[in-house]
Write a protein that holds these residues in place. Structure first.
Motif, PDB file in Angstrom:
ATOM      1  N   ARG A 134       0.829  -1.213   0.000  1.00  0.00           N
ATOM      2  CA  ARG A 134       0.000   0.000   0.000  1.00  0.00           C
ATOM      3  C   ARG A 134       0.859   1.256   0.000  1.00  0.00           C
ATOM      4  NH1 ARG A 134      -3.983   0.572  -2.214  1.00  0.00           N
ATOM      5  NH2 ARG A 134      -4.490   2.363  -0.957  1.00  0.00           N
ATOM      6  N   ALA A 135       1.960   1.246   0.730  1.00  0.00           N
ATOM      7  CA  ALA A 135       2.853   2.405   0.747  1.00  0.00           C
ATOM      8  C   ALA A 135       3.440   2.647  -0.638  1.00  0.00           C
ATOM      9  CB  ALA A 135       3.964   2.201   1.764  1.00  0.00           C
ATOM     10  N   SER A 136       3.683   1.580  -1.373  1.00  0.00           N
ATOM     11  CA  SER A 136       4.258   1.721  -2.710  1.00  0.00           C
ATOM     12  C   SER A 136       3.268   2.333  -3.704  1.00  0.00           C
ATOM     13  CB  SER A 136       4.715   0.355  -3.210  1.00  0.00           C
ATOM     14  OG  SER A 136       5.195   0.440  -4.521  1.00  0.00           O
ATOM     15  N   VAL A 137       2.006   1.961  -3.595  1.00  0.00           N
ATOM     16  CA  VAL A 137       1.027   2.473  -4.558  1.00  0.00           C
ATOM     17  C   VAL A 137       0.379   3.775  -4.110  1.00  0.00           C
ATOM     18  CG1 VAL A 137       0.513   0.185  -5.473  1.00  0.00           C
ATOM     19  CG2 VAL A 137      -0.910   1.119  -3.658  1.00  0.00           C
ATOM     20  N   SER A 138       0.602   4.198  -2.873  1.00  0.00           N
ATOM     21  CA  SER A 138      -0.052   5.426  -2.401  1.00  0.00           C
ATOM     22  C   SER A 138       0.513   6.627  -3.145  1.00  0.00           C
ATOM     23  CB  SER A 138       0.135   5.601  -0.896  1.00  0.00           C
ATOM     24  OG  SER A 138       1.412   6.079  -0.596  1.00  0.00           O
ATOM     25  N   GLY A 139      -0.368   7.475  -3.575  1.00  0.00           N
ATOM     26  CA  GLY A 139       0.034   8.681  -4.282  1.00  0.00           C
ATOM     27  C   GLY A 139       0.137   8.510  -5.784  1.00  0.00           C
ATOM     28  N   ILE A 140       0.415   7.296  -6.263  1.00  0.00           N
ATOM     29  CA  ILE A 140       0.527   7.088  -7.709  1.00  0.00           C
ATOM     30  C   ILE A 140      -0.624   6.241  -8.243  1.00  0.00           C
ATOM     31  CG2 ILE A 140       3.012   7.402  -7.819  1.00  0.00           C
ATOM     32  CD1 ILE A 140       3.339   4.392  -7.857  1.00  0.00           C
ATOM     33  N   GLY A 141      -1.356   5.621  -7.341  1.00  0.00           N
ATOM     34  CA  GLY A 141      -2.513   4.834  -7.736  1.00  0.00           C
ATOM     35  C   GLY A 141      -2.172   3.406  -8.076  1.00  0.00           C
ATOM     36  N   GLY A 142      -3.007   2.525  -7.628  1.00  0.00           N
ATOM     37  CA  GLY A 142      -2.822   1.110  -7.894  1.00  0.00           C
ATOM     38  C   GLY A 142      -3.575   0.296  -6.875  1.00  0.00           C
ATOM     39  N   LEU A 143      -3.467  -0.997  -6.993  1.00  0.00           N
ATOM     40  CA  LEU A 143      -4.118  -1.867  -6.037  1.00  0.00           C
ATOM     41  C   LEU A 143      -3.176  -2.984  -5.632  1.00  0.00           C
ATOM     42  CD1 LEU A 143      -5.313  -4.755  -7.503  1.00  0.00           C
ATOM     43  CD2 LEU A 143      -6.542  -3.002  -8.728  1.00  0.00           C
ATOM     44  N   CYS A 144      -3.418  -3.513  -4.446  1.00  0.00           N
ATOM     45  CA  CYS A 144      -2.599  -4.609  -3.916  1.00  0.00           C
ATOM     46  C   CYS A 144      -3.453  -5.861  -3.834  1.00  0.00           C
ATOM     47  CB  CYS A 144      -2.082  -4.250  -2.530  1.00  0.00           C
ATOM     48  SG  CYS A 144      -0.941  -2.868  -2.522  1.00  0.00           S
ATOM     49  N   PHE A 145      -2.843  -6.990  -4.108  1.00  0.00           N
ATOM     50  CA  PHE A 145      -3.554  -8.263  -4.022  1.00  0.00           C
ATOM     51  C   PHE A 145      -2.572  -9.360  -3.656  1.00  0.00           C
ATOM     52  CE2 PHE A 145      -2.180  -7.583  -8.328  1.00  0.00           C
ATOM     53  CZ  PHE A 145      -1.685  -8.807  -8.746  1.00  0.00           C
ATOM     54  N   GLN A 146      -3.099 -10.452  -3.122  1.00  0.00           N
ATOM     55  CA  GLN A 146      -2.233 -11.571  -2.748  1.00  0.00           C
ATOM     56  C   GLN A 146      -1.663 -12.208  -4.007  1.00  0.00           C
ATOM     57  OE1 GLN A 146      -4.699 -14.024  -0.196  1.00  0.00           O
ATOM     58  NE2 GLN A 146      -3.629 -13.193   1.583  1.00  0.00           N
ATOM     59  N   SER A 147      -0.398 -12.551  -3.926  1.00  0.00           N
ATOM     60  CA  SER A 147       0.302 -13.104  -5.080  1.00  0.00           C
ATOM     61  C   SER A 147      -0.221 -14.497  -5.421  1.00  0.00           C
ATOM     62  CB  SER A 147       1.804 -13.189  -4.787  1.00  0.00           C
ATOM     63  OG  SER A 147       2.459 -13.846  -5.841  1.00  0.00           O
ATOM     64  N   PRO A 148      -0.562 -14.721  -6.679  1.00  0.00           N
ATOM     65  CA  PRO A 148      -0.968 -16.068  -7.086  1.00  0.00           C
ATOM     66  C   PRO A 148       0.240 -17.012  -7.215  1.00  0.00           C
ATOM     67  CG  PRO A 148      -1.007 -14.599  -8.966  1.00  0.00           C
ATOM     68  CD  PRO A 148      -0.691 -13.754  -7.759  1.00  0.00           C
ATOM     69  N   TYR A 149       1.430 -16.466  -7.169  1.00  0.00           N
ATOM     70  CA  TYR A 149       2.652 -17.260  -7.340  1.00  0.00           C
ATOM     71  C   TYR A 149       3.264 -17.718  -6.023  1.00  0.00           C
ATOM     72  CZ  TYR A 149       2.229 -14.572 -11.627  1.00  0.00           C
ATOM     73  OH  TYR A 149       1.747 -13.971 -12.746  1.00  0.00           O
ATOM     74  N   TYR A 150       2.883 -17.065  -4.927  1.00  0.00           N
ATOM     75  CA  TYR A 150       3.524 -17.304  -3.632  1.00  0.00           C
ATOM     76  C   TYR A 150       3.119 -18.646  -3.054  1.00  0.00           C
ATOM     77  CZ  TYR A 150       4.789 -16.667   1.271  1.00  0.00           C
ATOM     78  OH  TYR A 150       5.321 -16.816   2.525  1.00  0.00           O
ATOM     79  N   HIS A 151       4.119 -19.368  -2.570  1.00  0.00           N
ATOM     80  CA  HIS A 151       3.897 -20.610  -1.834  1.00  0.00           C
ATOM     81  C   HIS A 151       4.636 -20.472  -0.517  1.00  0.00           C
ATOM     82  CE1 HIS A 151       2.102 -22.457  -5.320  1.00  0.00           C
ATOM     83  NE2 HIS A 151       3.156 -22.106  -6.041  1.00  0.00           N
ATOM     84  N   ALA A 152       3.899 -20.474   0.570  1.00  0.00           N
ATOM     85  CA  ALA A 152       4.502 -20.301   1.895  1.00  0.00           C
ATOM     86  C   ALA A 152       5.496 -21.426   2.152  1.00  0.00           C
ATOM     87  CB  ALA A 152       3.424 -20.308   2.962  1.00  0.00           C
ATOM     88  N   PRO A 153       6.608 -21.114   2.856  1.00  0.00           N
ATOM     89  CA  PRO A 153       7.580 -22.158   3.166  1.00  0.00           C
ATOM     90  C   PRO A 153       6.957 -23.218   4.068  1.00  0.00           C
ATOM     91  CG  PRO A 153       8.157 -20.092   4.248  1.00  0.00           C
ATOM     92  CD  PRO A 153       6.989 -19.815   3.376  1.00  0.00           C
ATOM     93  N   VAL A 154       7.344 -24.439   3.841  1.00  0.00           N
ATOM     94  CA  VAL A 154       6.827 -25.549   4.629  1.00  0.00           C
ATOM     95  C   VAL A 154       7.494 -25.527   6.001  1.00  0.00           C
ATOM     96  CG1 VAL A 154       6.597 -28.053   4.756  1.00  0.00           C
ATOM     97  CG2 VAL A 154       6.457 -26.889   2.555  1.00  0.00           C
ATOM     98  N   ALA A 155       6.693 -25.528   7.033  1.00  0.00           N
ATOM     99  CA  ALA A 155       7.230 -25.524   8.395  1.00  0.00           C
ATOM    100  C   ALA A 155       7.809 -26.899   8.715  1.00  0.00           C
ATOM    101  CB  ALA A 155       6.134 -25.177   9.389  1.00  0.00           C
TER     102      ALA A 155
END
Length: 82
Positions: A54-75
């Motif tokens: 959100r800090a990156s897109v503030s002021g210039i416009g955009g939206l944030c969403f969860q990455s479809p590529y991310y796979h959490a590390p296996v504990a």
């Protein structure tokens, strides 16, 4: 003459053995993406938190969403003692 050369090889071998390869960061390593409203700007999936995105897109416009590529590390599984 052989002793200094041999010791040089031993020292170099020890130093190279201590170097750990750095893992490259990719879009698969980060859970949040930003899509900017500016035409022709690609999606950026390099954010560790929603607030950072959100800090990156503030002021210039955009939206944030969860990455479809991310796979959490296996504990690591915790073993039980018997």
């Amino acid at each position: 003459m052989r002793l200094p050369i041999l010791s040089l090889f031993v020292i170099v071998g020890a130093l190279l053995g201590e170097i750990q390869a750095a893992s490259a960061q990719s879009a698969y390593s980060y859970p949040w993406c930003a899509r900017y409203y500016k035409e022709g700007t690609p999606t950026s999936c390099y954010f560790t938190s929603y607030q950072q995105c959100r800090a990156s897109v503030s002021g210039i416009g955009g939206l944030c969403f969860q990455s479809p590529y991310y796979h959490a590390p296996v504990a690591a599984a915790v073993g039980r003692r018997r």
